[in-house]
Design an enzyme around this catalytic site. Sequence first.
Site, PDB file in Angstrom:
ATOM      1  N   ASP A  28       0.826  -1.218   0.000  1.00  0.00           N
ATOM      2  CA  ASP A  28       0.000   0.000   0.000  1.00  0.00           C
ATOM      3  C   ASP A  28       0.859   1.268   0.000  1.00  0.00           C
ATOM      4  O   ASP A  28       2.018   1.238   0.421  1.00  0.00           O
ATOM      5  CB  ASP A  28      -0.901  -0.038   1.248  1.00  0.00           C
ATOM      6  CG  ASP A  28      -2.039   0.946   1.149  1.00  0.00           C
ATOM      7  OD1 ASP A  28      -2.405   1.335   0.026  1.00  0.00           O
ATOM      8  OD2 ASP A  28      -2.570   1.337   2.207  1.00  0.00           O
ATOM      9  N   ASN A  30       1.150   3.393  -2.775  1.00  0.00           N
ATOM     10  CA  ASN A  30       1.659   3.789  -4.103  1.00  0.00           C
ATOM     11  C   ASN A  30       1.083   5.124  -4.563  1.00  0.00           C
ATOM     12  O   ASN A  30       1.814   5.999  -5.028  1.00  0.00           O
ATOM     13  CB  ASN A  30       1.278   2.741  -5.157  1.00  0.00           C
ATOM     14  CG  ASN A  30       1.912   1.399  -4.911  1.00  0.00           C
ATOM     15  OD1 ASN A  30       2.827   1.291  -4.126  1.00  0.00           O
ATOM     16  ND2 ASN A  30       1.406   0.382  -5.586  1.00  0.00           N
ATOM     17  N   GLY A  31      -0.251   5.232  -4.447  1.00  0.00           N
ATOM     18  CA  GLY A  31      -0.935   6.432  -4.930  1.00  0.00           C
ATOM     19  C   GLY A  31      -0.479   7.665  -4.171  1.00  0.00           C
ATOM     20  O   GLY A  31      -0.177   8.711  -4.772  1.00  0.00           O
ATOM     21  N   ARG A  41      -1.316   8.794  -9.719  1.00  0.00           N
ATOM     22  CA  ARG A  41      -1.262   7.587  -8.881  1.00  0.00           C
ATOM     23  C   ARG A  41      -0.583   6.409  -9.601  1.00  0.00           C
ATOM     24  O   ARG A  41       0.144   5.629  -8.995  1.00  0.00           O
ATOM     25  CB  ARG A  41      -2.693   7.166  -8.488  1.00  0.00           C
ATOM     26  CG  ARG A  41      -3.399   8.146  -7.581  1.00  0.00           C
ATOM     27  CD  ARG A  41      -4.863   7.707  -7.338  1.00  0.00           C
ATOM     28  NE  ARG A  41      -4.924   6.321  -6.906  1.00  0.00           N
ATOM     29  CZ  ARG A  41      -4.675   5.918  -5.661  1.00  0.00           C
ATOM     30  NH1 ARG A  41      -4.373   6.793  -4.734  1.00  0.00           N
ATOM     31  NH2 ARG A  41      -4.743   4.639  -5.342  1.00  0.00           N
ATOM     32  N   HIS A  45       2.289   2.957  -8.800  1.00  0.00           N
ATOM     33  CA  HIS A  45       2.241   1.511  -9.094  1.00  0.00           C
ATOM     34  C   HIS A  45       3.459   1.107  -9.927  1.00  0.00           C
ATOM     35  O   HIS A  45       4.075   0.070  -9.697  1.00  0.00           O
ATOM     36  CB  HIS A  45       0.956   1.151  -9.842  1.00  0.00           C
ATOM     37  CG  HIS A  45      -0.295   1.515  -9.099  1.00  0.00           C
ATOM     38  ND1 HIS A  45      -0.462   1.269  -7.765  1.00  0.00           N
ATOM     39  CD2 HIS A  45      -1.441   2.131  -9.512  1.00  0.00           C
ATOM     40  CE1 HIS A  45      -1.661   1.701  -7.376  1.00  0.00           C
ATOM     41  NE2 HIS A  45      -2.267   2.233  -8.421  1.00  0.00           N
ATOM     42  N   SER A  73      -7.393  -6.306  -5.638  1.00  0.00           N
ATOM     43  CA  SER A  73      -8.446  -6.933  -4.831  1.00  0.00           C
ATOM     44  C   SER A  73      -9.778  -6.936  -5.573  1.00  0.00           C
ATOM     45  O   SER A  73      -9.962  -6.175  -6.546  1.00  0.00           O
ATOM     46  CB  SER A  73      -8.596  -6.190  -3.499  1.00  0.00           C
ATOM     47  OG  SER A  73      -9.326  -4.992  -3.693  1.00  0.00           O
ATOM     48  N   LEU A 139      11.083 -20.593  -3.439  1.00  0.00           N
ATOM     49  CA  LEU A 139      10.109 -19.656  -2.850  1.00  0.00           C
ATOM     50  C   LEU A 139       8.804 -19.795  -3.619  1.00  0.00           C
ATOM     51  O   LEU A 139       8.806 -19.769  -4.849  1.00  0.00           O
ATOM     52  CB  LEU A 139      10.620 -18.211  -2.973  1.00  0.00           C
ATOM     53  CG  LEU A 139       9.631 -17.112  -2.560  1.00  0.00           C
ATOM     54  CD1 LEU A 139       9.410 -17.099  -1.049  1.00  0.00           C
ATOM     55  CD2 LEU A 139      10.103 -15.735  -3.013  1.00  0.00           C
ATOM     56  N   PHE A 245      -1.033 -18.908  19.856  1.00  0.00           N
ATOM     57  CA  PHE A 245      -2.081 -19.617  19.097  1.00  0.00           C
ATOM     58  C   PHE A 245      -3.274 -19.983  19.994  1.00  0.00           C
ATOM     59  O   PHE A 245      -3.813 -21.084  19.911  1.00  0.00           O
ATOM     60  CB  PHE A 245      -1.501 -20.877  18.441  1.00  0.00           C
ATOM     61  CG  PHE A 245      -0.404 -20.564  17.451  1.00  0.00           C
ATOM     62  CD1 PHE A 245      -0.715 -20.212  16.146  1.00  0.00           C
ATOM     63  CD2 PHE A 245       0.929 -20.595  17.831  1.00  0.00           C
ATOM     64  CE1 PHE A 245       0.287 -19.894  15.228  1.00  0.00           C
ATOM     65  CE2 PHE A 245       1.941 -20.287  16.937  1.00  0.00           C
ATOM     66  CZ  PHE A 245       1.617 -19.939  15.626  1.00  0.00           C
ATOM     67  N   GLY A 246      -3.654 -19.066  20.870  1.00  0.00           N
ATOM     68  CA  GLY A 246      -4.818 -19.300  21.739  1.00  0.00           C
ATOM     69  C   GLY A 246      -4.457 -19.963  23.047  1.00  0.00           C
ATOM     70  O   GLY A 246      -5.270 -20.017  23.972  1.00  0.00           O
TER      71      GLY A 246
HETATM   72  C1  FPP Z   1      -2.111  -0.202  -3.183  1.00  0.00           C
HETATM   73  O1  FPP Z   1      -1.677   1.143  -3.149  1.00  0.00           O
HETATM   74  C2  FPP Z   1      -1.553  -0.888  -4.339  1.00  0.00           C
HETATM   75  C3  FPP Z   1      -2.253  -1.557  -5.290  1.00  0.00           C
HETATM   76  C4  FPP Z   1      -3.738  -1.665  -5.297  1.00  0.00           C
HETATM   77  C5  FPP Z   1      -1.586  -2.176  -6.429  1.00  0.00           C
HETATM   78  C6  FPP Z   1      -0.297  -2.892  -6.154  1.00  0.00           C
HETATM   79  C7  FPP Z   1       0.466  -2.966  -7.433  1.00  0.00           C
HETATM   80  C8  FPP Z   1       1.782  -2.836  -7.535  1.00  0.00           C
HETATM   81  C9  FPP Z   1       2.686  -2.640  -6.364  1.00  0.00           C
HETATM   82  C10 FPP Z   1       2.405  -2.838  -8.904  1.00  0.00           C
HETATM   83  C11 FPP Z   1       3.471  -3.875  -9.108  1.00  0.00           C
HETATM   84  C12 FPP Z   1       3.091  -5.197  -8.700  1.00  0.00           C
HETATM   85  C13 FPP Z   1       2.515  -6.176  -9.408  1.00  0.00           C
HETATM   86  C14 FPP Z   1       2.180  -7.435  -8.712  1.00  0.00           C
HETATM   87  C15 FPP Z   1       2.190  -6.081 -10.829  1.00  0.00           C
HETATM   88  P1  FPP Z   1      -2.762   2.300  -3.283  1.00  0.00           P
HETATM   89  O2  FPP Z   1      -2.979   2.593  -4.706  1.00  0.00           O
HETATM   90  O3  FPP Z   1      -4.009   1.923  -2.548  1.00  0.00           O
HETATM   91  O4  FPP Z   1      -2.034   3.489  -2.561  1.00  0.00           O
HETATM   92  P2  FPP Z   1      -2.700   4.633  -1.658  1.00  0.00           P
HETATM   93  O5  FPP Z   1      -3.135   3.955  -0.374  1.00  0.00           O
HETATM   94  O6  FPP Z   1      -1.577   5.579  -1.447  1.00  0.00           O
HETATM   95  O7  FPP Z   1      -3.845   5.202  -2.419  1.00  0.00           O
END
Ligand code: FPP
Length: 255
Positions: A28, A30-31, A41, A45, A73, A139, A245-246
């Site tokens: 989380d 990225n935006g 935004r 990503h 999601s 992995l 674990f409880g």
């Molecule tokens: C959440 O940040 C991120 C996502 C919904 C997308 C995750 C995607 C990547 C990291 C791109 C590379 C990875 C792959 C697997 C292709 P957000 O957009 O909700 O950020 P914010 O909370 O700042 O709005």
Amino acid sequence: MITPPPGAGKNLAPKIDGVPNHVAIIMDGNGRWANSRGLPRTEGHRAGEYALMDTIAGALEIGVKHLTVYAFSTENWKRSPKEVSFLMGYSRDVLRRRRDELNEWGVGIHWWGRRPRLWKSVIDELEVAQELTASNSKLHFNMAVNYGGRAEIADAMRQIAGEVAEGSLKPKGITEDTVRRRLYAPDSPDVDLLIRTGGEQRISNFLLWQCAYAEFAFNPVPWPEYGREELWNDILSFTGRERRFGGAIDKVAPQ
Ligand code: FPP
């Protein structure tokens, strides 16, 4: 030694006792990272690809066996059409660009999620990557794409209801194991450590069944700035925790 992605930090992996077997990550921030730099935004990503590769390399270096990341999601369809298209196209392109490198690293790629609505080109790339890396077990890298924890449990319930209706399963015989065996990856172990970057402190419908006894690490660093060293630090803080674990241990000294 894993070939680091270009520009990776030079610090060596620390020796860690009790490395978690299964680490899950909500990538989380990225935006917000992009917007705070005056960028759209989607640029956040885009910057997340490098963070992902460096984190996978770091997981390999310390011996994490299962790594599951939340790429898209079942709720992310609510985002603007432009951002949804970007995320679909980008997931497809990252898979195509990185699958050979991940294969050389001994990483097995697996897709967790629902088919309906997901772009066919994304499903195709996920399937090619799965097939290419099927025999790799250094992995297990699980990409949750069009994934929701409630959707996964609902899909398992629908299957169970069908089996009850056709008489192959008796309601009285339904146990936790009956449900687990109908999840997207029944053989994957429970999550030991769930990491969320970007400063928010919630689970957002990720791996609800598998996180029953997960430890949580909420890291304020936005995903584009995350990488192997952040991962090692989050894991080091995890190793100090007492997991019960409880169960319970009475620690009062005898009188
Ligand atoms: C959440 O940040 C991120 C996502 C919904 C997308 C995750 C995607 C990547 C990291 C791109 C590379 C990875 C792959 C697997 C292709 P957000 O957009 O909700 O950020 P914010 O909370 O700042 O709005």
